[in-house]
Design a protein around this motif. Structure first.
Motif, mmCIF file in Angstrom:
data_model
loop_
_atom_site.group_PDB
_atom_site.id
_atom_site.type_symbol
_atom_site.label_atom_id
_atom_site.label_comp_id
_atom_site.label_asym_id
_atom_site.label_seq_id
_atom_site.Cartn_x
_atom_site.Cartn_y
_atom_site.Cartn_z
ATOM 1 N N SER A 226 24.207 -12.160 -12.649
ATOM 2 C CA SER A 226 25.440 -12.277 -11.860
ATOM 3 C C SER A 226 26.618 -11.561 -12.520
ATOM 4 C CB SER A 226 25.796 -13.756 -11.643
ATOM 5 O OG SER A 226 26.236 -14.362 -12.850
ATOM 6 N N ILE A 227 26.490 -11.242 -13.802
ATOM 7 C CA ILE A 227 27.570 -10.504 -14.480
ATOM 8 C C ILE A 227 27.101 -9.108 -14.902
ATOM 9 C CG2 ILE A 227 28.871 -12.538 -15.203
ATOM 10 C CD1 ILE A 227 27.588 -12.277 -17.971
ATOM 11 N N CYS A 228 26.008 -8.636 -14.291
ATOM 12 C CA CYS A 228 25.555 -7.252 -14.447
ATOM 13 C C CYS A 228 25.839 -6.548 -13.125
ATOM 14 C CB CYS A 228 24.070 -7.192 -14.783
ATOM 15 S SG CYS A 228 23.649 -7.953 -16.364
ATOM 16 N N LEU A 229 26.896 -5.758 -13.091
ATOM 17 C CA LEU A 229 27.418 -5.256 -11.819
ATOM 18 C C LEU A 229 27.431 -3.735 -11.751
ATOM 19 C CD1 LEU A 229 30.459 -7.710 -11.527
ATOM 20 C CD2 LEU A 229 28.171 -7.973 -10.534
ATOM 21 N N PHE A 230 27.337 -3.212 -10.514
ATOM 22 C CA PHE A 230 27.470 -1.775 -10.288
ATOM 23 C C PHE A 230 28.956 -1.425 -10.313
ATOM 24 C CE2 PHE A 230 28.280 1.867 -7.578
ATOM 25 C CZ PHE A 230 27.381 2.796 -8.065
ATOM 26 N N CYS A 231 29.364 -0.704 -11.327
ATOM 27 C CA CYS A 231 30.774 -0.325 -11.467
ATOM 28 C C CYS A 231 30.856 0.792 -12.487
ATOM 29 C CB CYS A 231 31.591 -1.535 -11.925
ATOM 30 S SG CYS A 231 33.328 -1.130 -12.243
ATOM 31 N N ASP A 232 31.298 1.978 -12.069
ATOM 32 C CA ASP A 232 31.354 3.092 -13.019
ATOM 33 C C ASP A 232 32.658 3.880 -12.950
ATOM 34 O OD1 ASP A 232 31.035 4.411 -10.628
ATOM 35 O OD2 ASP A 232 29.230 5.521 -11.212
ATOM 36 N N ASN A 233 33.736 3.232 -12.457
ATOM 37 C CA ASN A 233 35.040 3.898 -12.507
ATOM 38 C C ASN A 233 36.152 2.851 -12.571
ATOM 39 O OD1 ASN A 233 36.058 3.294 -9.682
ATOM 40 N ND2 ASN A 233 34.186 4.429 -9.170
ATOM 41 N N ARG A 234 37.329 3.300 -12.914
ATOM 42 C CA ARG A 234 38.438 2.379 -13.145
ATOM 43 C C ARG A 234 38.837 1.632 -11.879
ATOM 44 N NH1 ARG A 234 44.198 3.601 -16.245
ATOM 45 N NH2 ARG A 234 45.197 1.627 -15.665
ATOM 46 N N GLU A 235 38.869 2.334 -10.758
ATOM 47 C CA GLU A 235 39.307 1.714 -9.509
ATOM 48 C C GLU A 235 38.433 0.507 -9.152
ATOM 49 O OE1 GLU A 235 40.071 2.924 -4.810
ATOM 50 O OE2 GLU A 235 39.197 4.369 -6.201
ATOM 51 N N VAL A 236 37.119 0.690 -9.227
ATOM 52 C CA VAL A 236 36.213 -0.413 -8.895
ATOM 53 C C VAL A 236 36.337 -1.521 -9.934
ATOM 54 C CG1 VAL A 236 33.806 -1.074 -8.549
ATOM 55 C CG2 VAL A 236 34.626 1.114 -7.667
ATOM 56 N N ALA A 237 36.488 -1.146 -11.195
ATOM 57 C CA ALA A 237 36.630 -2.156 -12.249
ATOM 58 C C ALA A 237 37.843 -3.051 -11.995
ATOM 59 C CB ALA A 237 36.754 -1.482 -13.608
ATOM 60 N N GLU A 238 38.951 -2.449 -11.577
ATOM 61 C CA GLU A 238 40.164 -3.233 -11.319
ATOM 62 C C GLU A 238 40.017 -4.110 -10.083
ATOM 63 O OE1 GLU A 238 43.600 -0.730 -11.349
ATOM 64 O OE2 GLU A 238 43.387 -0.226 -13.471
ATOM 65 N N SER A 239 39.099 -3.747 -9.186
ATOM 66 C CA SER A 239 38.933 -4.544 -7.964
ATOM 67 C C SER A 239 37.965 -5.714 -8.147
ATOM 68 C CB SER A 239 38.461 -3.655 -6.806
ATOM 69 O OG SER A 239 37.120 -3.231 -6.997
ATOM 70 N N ILE A 240 36.969 -5.576 -9.034
ATOM 71 C CA ILE A 240 35.959 -6.622 -9.151
ATOM 72 C C ILE A 240 36.161 -7.542 -10.355
ATOM 73 C CG2 ILE A 240 34.267 -5.159 -7.992
ATOM 74 C CD1 ILE A 240 32.824 -4.837 -10.678
ATOM 75 N N THR A 241 36.907 -7.086 -11.350
ATOM 76 C CA THR A 241 37.059 -7.883 -12.574
ATOM 77 C C THR A 241 37.838 -9.184 -12.365
ATOM 78 O OG1 THR A 241 36.871 -5.876 -13.917
ATOM 79 C CG2 THR A 241 37.819 -7.816 -14.984
ATOM 80 N N PRO A 242 38.889 -9.215 -11.518
ATOM 81 C CA PRO A 242 39.619 -10.478 -11.338
ATOM 82 C C PRO A 242 38.728 -11.653 -10.935
ATOM 83 C CG PRO A 242 40.885 -8.680 -10.427
ATOM 84 C CD PRO A 242 39.554 -8.102 -10.799
ATOM 85 N N GLU A 243 37.778 -11.400 -10.045
ATOM 86 C CA GLU A 243 36.912 -12.490 -9.604
ATOM 87 C C GLU A 243 36.097 -13.056 -10.764
ATOM 88 O OE1 GLU A 243 33.297 -13.372 -6.389
ATOM 89 O OE2 GLU A 243 34.424 -11.491 -6.302
ATOM 90 N N LEU A 244 35.618 -12.179 -11.642
ATOM 91 C CA LEU A 244 34.861 -12.644 -12.802
ATOM 92 C C LEU A 244 35.739 -13.462 -13.747
ATOM 93 C CD1 LEU A 244 32.489 -9.765 -14.048
ATOM 94 C CD2 LEU A 244 31.896 -11.851 -12.827
#
Length: 347
Positions: A226-244
């Protein structure tokens, strides 16, 4: 424009001559619009060539009229020209090529399969003596690479290698780099480490994930998908990290597939009031200039892109000049190094 799937085998002038019952010399003259061939026959030959997707063998032509060497131009395909790592690979290729009297022709695929295939065709038609390439993320068909090899054009893959094509390659030790980085996070106190990676169709992604996974297993820690996610750029990282980070049992460490993704995690954590590295530790993978420009500076795995480029150019030039047989598969690994900075705790 024809696609690679439509031209599995390269038609030659000899094939055209045999089909039409004429000489190879007549075919050659007709394709060059020679006035020595009647307009009617020229039209017939040219139309047949078009219908059967004939592409002139530029390298063979250059060798036919050259007593020395094929064209000393190397084609280089980058997924993204603006990416720091790929720009350092390009610098290494150019430096090594220039020192051996070669020039480079550069194009970027923009992570697009069709554009990558078009570049291969263009390089072939422009008489490059060989191609150095990191495949696009969405390339799942490899006929454009296989055709080049069949036509005698050597290919060297770097970073993102194509396992479906029997060609030389230069990679960094992605597995060991990830294993060392995640081990450092664990050994400095992290107990729940998230993995941000890219598509698992790429070998580098598989190797970095396996390094992450094996570091956890070695330290008797469970893998939580559940904490191994598809994310390889800053924009996506900033969008998905808050939920974690809003979860009660949130990660206290992050390993990211590249520096831009890691920096996206860093700025998100800081905006949410977390202290780095006291509350959250973060490690990237590249060691580009941006790793030094953030606050705190980023702990990351150094890829040594310039050395990768030099090794790739060395293999290709050795094949072109006959020091390495073109059918010999050369595999080289460039060692990575963990660069410790302010986003992780010190031992």
């Amino acid at each position: 424009m024809t696609t690679p799937e439509e031209t599995p085998n390269q038609m030659t002038m000899k094939d055209i001559a045999r089909a039409l019952g004429i000489s190879v010399a007549t075919v050659s003259r007709a394709l060059k619009d020679s006035p020595r061939i009647s307009p009617e026959r020229r039209t017939l030959i040219q139309q047949y060539a078009r219908e059967h997707h004939f592409v002139p063998n530029a390298i063979a032509e250059s060798l036919r009229y050259s007593k020395v060497m094929p064209n000393k131009v190397i084609g280089v395909i980058l997924p993204e020209l603006a990416h720091y790592y790929f720009s350092t690979v390009l610098a290494g290729v150019e430096e090594h090529a220039r020192s051996h009297g070669y020039r480079i022709m550069v194009a970027q695929s923009n992570e697009n399969y069709e554009q990558e295939a078009d570049i291969c065709r263009s390089f072939y038609e422009n008489k490059v003596c060989g191609i150095i390439v990191s495949q696009a993320k969405n390339s799942t068909h490899y006929e454009h690479f296989e055709q080049l090899i069949q036509r005698g054009v050597p290919i060297v893959f770097y970073d993102r290698i194509c396992t479906g094509v029997n060609a030389s390659r230069v990679v960094v030790d992605d597995y060991q780099g990830a294993f060392t980085a995640v081990s450092h996070l664990i050994e400095t106190g992290c107990r729940r480490i998230a993995f941000y990676g890219t598509t698992m169709t790429l070998e580098i992604s598989k190797n970095r994930y396996n390094g992450y996974k094996d570091a956890l297993l070695k330290h008797n820690m469970q893998i939580d998908n559940s904490i191994c996610l598809f994310c390889d750029n800053r924009e996506v990282a900033e969008s998905i990290t808050p939920e974690l980070l809003q979860q009660e049992n949130h990660p206290d460490g992050f390993f990211a597939v590249n520096d831009d993704t890691a920096i996206g995690i860093l700025y998100t954590a800081k905006r949410m009031g977390f202290r780095v590295p006291e509350d959250i530790s973060i490690c990237g993978f590249t060691n580009g200039q941006r790793a030094l420009a953030c606050d705190p500076m980023l702990t990351t795995v150094e890829q040594r892109g310039k050395q990768v480029g030099k090794e790739a150019a060395d293999i290709l030039i050795s094949q072109v000049e006959g020091r390495l047989p073109k059918d010999k598969i050369e595999r080289r690994i460039v060692r990575t190094k963990l660069i410790l900075r302010g986003t992780t705790k010190q031992r």
